[in-house]
Design a protein around this motif. Structure first.
Motif, PDB file in Angstrom:
ATOM      1  N   HIS A   1     -37.130   2.592 158.693  1.00 52.64           N
ATOM      2  CA  HIS A   1     -38.267   4.064 159.118  1.00 52.64           C
ATOM      3  C   HIS A   1     -36.357   5.119 157.612  1.00 52.64           C
ATOM      4  N   GLN A   2     -36.824   6.462 158.051  1.00 49.61           N
ATOM      5  CA  GLN A   2     -35.901   6.981 156.448  1.00 49.61           C
ATOM      6  C   GLN A   2     -34.687   7.610 157.405  1.00 49.61           C
ATOM      7  N   HIS A   3     -33.756   6.877 156.813  1.00 50.73           N
ATOM      8  CA  HIS A   3     -32.406   7.618 157.090  1.00 50.73           C
ATOM      9  C   HIS A   3     -31.392   7.872 155.884  1.00 50.73           C
ATOM     10  N   THR A   4     -30.925   8.656 156.149  1.00 53.17           N
ATOM     11  CA  THR A   4     -29.599   8.267 155.322  1.00 53.17           C
ATOM     12  C   THR A   4     -28.237   8.235 155.856  1.00 53.17           C
ATOM     13  N   PHE A   5     -27.044   7.044 154.986  1.00 49.14           N
ATOM     14  CA  PHE A   5     -26.364   6.693 155.397  1.00 49.14           C
ATOM     15  C   PHE A   5     -25.266   7.480 154.981  1.00 49.14           C
ATOM     16  N   LEU A   6     -23.957   7.438 154.907  1.00 52.64           N
ATOM     17  CA  LEU A   6     -22.790   7.302 154.064  1.00 52.64           C
ATOM     18  C   LEU A   6     -21.492   6.816 154.615  1.00 52.64           C
ATOM     19  N   LEU A   7     -21.760   5.861 153.381  1.00 49.05           N
ATOM     20  CA  LEU A   7     -20.548   5.044 153.121  1.00 49.05           C
ATOM     21  C   LEU A   7     -18.980   4.733 152.443  1.00 49.05           C
ATOM     22  N   LYS A   8     -18.565   5.416 152.884  1.00 46.08           N
ATOM     23  CA  LYS A   8     -17.022   6.463 152.637  1.00 46.08           C
ATOM     24  C   LYS A   8     -16.163   5.065 152.952  1.00 46.08           C
ATOM     25  N   GLY A   9     -15.139   4.188 152.112  1.00 49.48           N
ATOM     26  CA  GLY A   9     -13.929   4.077 152.117  1.00 49.48           C
ATOM     27  C   GLY A   9     -13.302   3.770 151.305  1.00 49.48           C
ATOM     28  N   VAL A  10     -11.769   3.479 150.828  1.00 52.38           N
ATOM     29  CA  VAL A  10     -11.390   3.442 149.330  1.00 52.38           C
ATOM     30  C   VAL A  10     -11.528   2.666 148.772  1.00 52.38           C
ATOM     31  N   THR A  11     -11.023   2.650 147.978  1.00 45.17           N
ATOM     32  CA  THR A  11     -11.598   1.459 146.248  1.00 45.17           C
ATOM     33  C   THR A  11     -11.248  -0.018 147.340  1.00 45.17           C
ATOM     34  N   GLY A  12     -11.493  -0.998 146.835  1.00 45.05           N
ATOM     35  CA  GLY A  12     -11.410  -1.850 147.478  1.00 45.05           C
ATOM     36  C   GLY A  12     -11.141  -2.679 149.043  1.00 45.05           C
ATOM     37  N   SER A  13     -12.251  -1.429 149.684  1.00 42.48           N
ATOM     38  CA  SER A  13     -11.601  -2.036 151.210  1.00 42.48           C
ATOM     39  C   SER A  13     -12.961  -2.091 151.405  1.00 42.48           C
ATOM     40  N   GLY A  14     -14.050  -3.434 150.537  1.00 41.71           N
ATOM     41  CA  GLY A  14     -15.455  -4.069 151.259  1.00 41.71           C
ATOM     42  C   GLY A  14     -16.651  -3.346 151.099  1.00 41.71           C
ATOM     43  N   LYS A  15     -16.695  -1.406 150.685  1.00 39.72           N
ATOM     44  CA  LYS A  15     -17.747  -1.667 150.669  1.00 39.72           C
ATOM     45  C   LYS A  15     -18.739  -2.031 150.044  1.00 39.72           C
ATOM     46  N   THR A  16     -18.871  -3.233 148.686  1.00 41.65           N
ATOM     47  CA  THR A  16     -19.810  -4.110 148.133  1.00 41.65           C
ATOM     48  C   THR A  16     -20.264  -4.944 149.409  1.00 41.65           C
ATOM     49  N   GLU A  17     -19.219  -5.393 149.329  1.00 43.30           N
ATOM     50  CA  GLU A  17     -20.011  -6.637 150.869  1.00 43.30           C
ATOM     51  C   GLU A  17     -20.541  -5.899 151.807  1.00 43.30           C
ATOM     52  N   VAL A  18     -20.607  -5.056 152.443  1.00 40.77           N
ATOM     53  CA  VAL A  18     -21.735  -4.382 153.178  1.00 40.77           C
ATOM     54  C   VAL A  18     -22.904  -4.093 152.635  1.00 40.77           C
ATOM     55  N   ALA A 141     -15.477   6.490 147.877  1.00 39.10           N
ATOM     56  CA  ALA A 141     -14.161   6.495 148.127  1.00 39.10           C
ATOM     57  C   ALA A 141     -13.835   7.948 148.611  1.00 39.10           C
ATOM     58  N   THR A 142     -14.353   8.962 147.437  1.00 36.06           N
ATOM     59  CA  THR A 142     -14.780  10.588 147.817  1.00 36.06           C
ATOM     60  C   THR A 142     -16.484  10.988 147.567  1.00 36.06           C
ATOM     61  N   PRO A 143     -16.447  10.947 148.335  1.00 35.26           N
ATOM     62  CA  PRO A 143     -17.615  11.923 148.492  1.00 35.26           C
ATOM     63  C   PRO A 143     -17.529  12.987 148.350  1.00 35.26           C
ATOM     64  N   SER A 144     -19.148  13.468 147.629  1.00 32.98           N
ATOM     65  CA  SER A 144     -19.641  14.970 148.216  1.00 32.98           C
ATOM     66  C   SER A 144     -19.090  15.854 148.787  1.00 32.98           C
ATOM     67  N   VAL A 145     -18.490  16.697 148.613  1.00 29.23           N
ATOM     68  CA  VAL A 145     -18.971  17.764 150.230  1.00 29.23           C
ATOM     69  C   VAL A 145     -19.677  18.082 151.105  1.00 29.23           C
ATOM     70  N   VAL A 146     -21.118  18.429 150.203  1.00 33.09           N
ATOM     71  CA  VAL A 146     -22.362  17.886 150.612  1.00 33.09           C
ATOM     72  C   VAL A 146     -22.516  16.873 151.452  1.00 33.09           C
ATOM     73  N   SER A 147     -22.611  15.689 150.708  1.00 34.29           N
ATOM     74  CA  SER A 147     -22.839  14.347 151.856  1.00 34.29           C
ATOM     75  C   SER A 147     -21.667  14.526 153.208  1.00 34.29           C
ATOM     76  N   TYR A 149     -20.118  16.723 154.393  1.00 29.42           N
ATOM     77  CA  TYR A 149     -20.412  17.868 155.526  1.00 29.42           C
ATOM     78  C   TYR A 149     -21.738  17.358 156.265  1.00 29.42           C
ATOM     79  N   LYS A 150     -23.210  16.642 155.567  1.00 29.10           N
ATOM     80  CA  LYS A 150     -24.137  16.470 156.048  1.00 29.10           C
ATOM     81  C   LYS A 150     -23.525  15.463 157.499  1.00 29.10           C
ATOM     82  N   ALA A 151     -23.209  14.559 156.717  1.00 29.12           N
ATOM     83  CA  ALA A 151     -22.100  13.447 158.167  1.00 29.12           C
ATOM     84  C   ALA A 151     -21.668  13.628 159.317  1.00 29.12           C
ATOM     85  N   ILE A 152     -20.617  14.916 159.023  1.00 29.91           N
ATOM     86  CA  ILE A 152     -19.938  15.654 160.166  1.00 29.91           C
ATOM     87  C   ILE A 152     -20.897  16.033 160.833  1.00 29.91           C
ATOM     88  N   SER A 153     -22.272  16.694 160.131  1.00 32.08           N
ATOM     89  CA  SER A 153     -22.970  17.424 161.197  1.00 32.08           C
ATOM     90  C   SER A 153     -24.245  16.373 161.564  1.00 32.08           C
TER      91      SER A 153
END
Length: 158
Positions: A1-18, A141-147, A149-153
């Motif tokens: 189903h529709q859902h938005t995920f924010l994957l936050k991680g510093v460069t080299g933390s393995g986001k691409t592997e995820v 690695a540096t999400p937008s403020v909007v993203s 905020y939406k993750a925190i909320s």
């Protein structure tokens, strides 16, 4: 189903592997993946990573010649591509059986087209995610403020 995920991680933390693990899950279900990067210079390294694990990758961006772009477009239209790697314009491609949209470096302003027809690829990706009832993964690695905020909320899953 529709859902938005924010994957936050510093460069080299393995986001691409995820990304690669999630892509495999979607492909195993027989669905397609749209993988977006903000700049043409990021296409080659990401294509290398994708092609090391998967076949049937179409690459679509404005620096391709008209013939190359037509070949890639036909590959997508004829269901010969499982993964479509593109810059912002790829958000408009007619991908059948779309199962996932990934937007890497989601904070990047390059996703917003300001010349000619103005559009924000992130907004269109969200609309497609809703329309197809599929997940959208925003990575940075540096999400937008909007993203952020939406993750925190809890609108997005962090």
């Amino acid at each position: 189903h529709q859902h938005t995920f924010l994957l936050k991680g510093v460069t080299g933390s393995g986001k691409t592997e995820v990304y690669l693990d999630v892509i495999k899950e979607v492909l195993d279900k027989g669905q397609k993946v749209l993988f977006m990067v903000p700049e043409i210079t990021l296409i080659a390294p990401m294509a290398q990573r994708l092609l090391s694990r998967f076949s049937n990758v179409a690459i679509y961006h404005s620096a391709l010649s008209q013939g190359e772009r037509l070949d890639q477009y036909h590959m997508i239209l004829n269901n010969q591509a499982s993964i479509i790697l593109s810059t912002r314009s790829g958000v408009f491609l007619p991908i059948q059986n779309l199962g996932l949209i990934i937007m890497d470096e989601e904070h990047d302003r390059s996703y917003v087209q300001v010349e000619h027809v103005t559009y924000d690829a992130k907004h269109i990706a969200m609309l497609r995610s809703k329309y197809h009832s599929i997940p959208l993964v925003l990575g940075s690695a540096t999400p937008s403020v909007v993203s952020l905020y939406k993750a925190i909320s809890k609108t997005y899953t962090l």
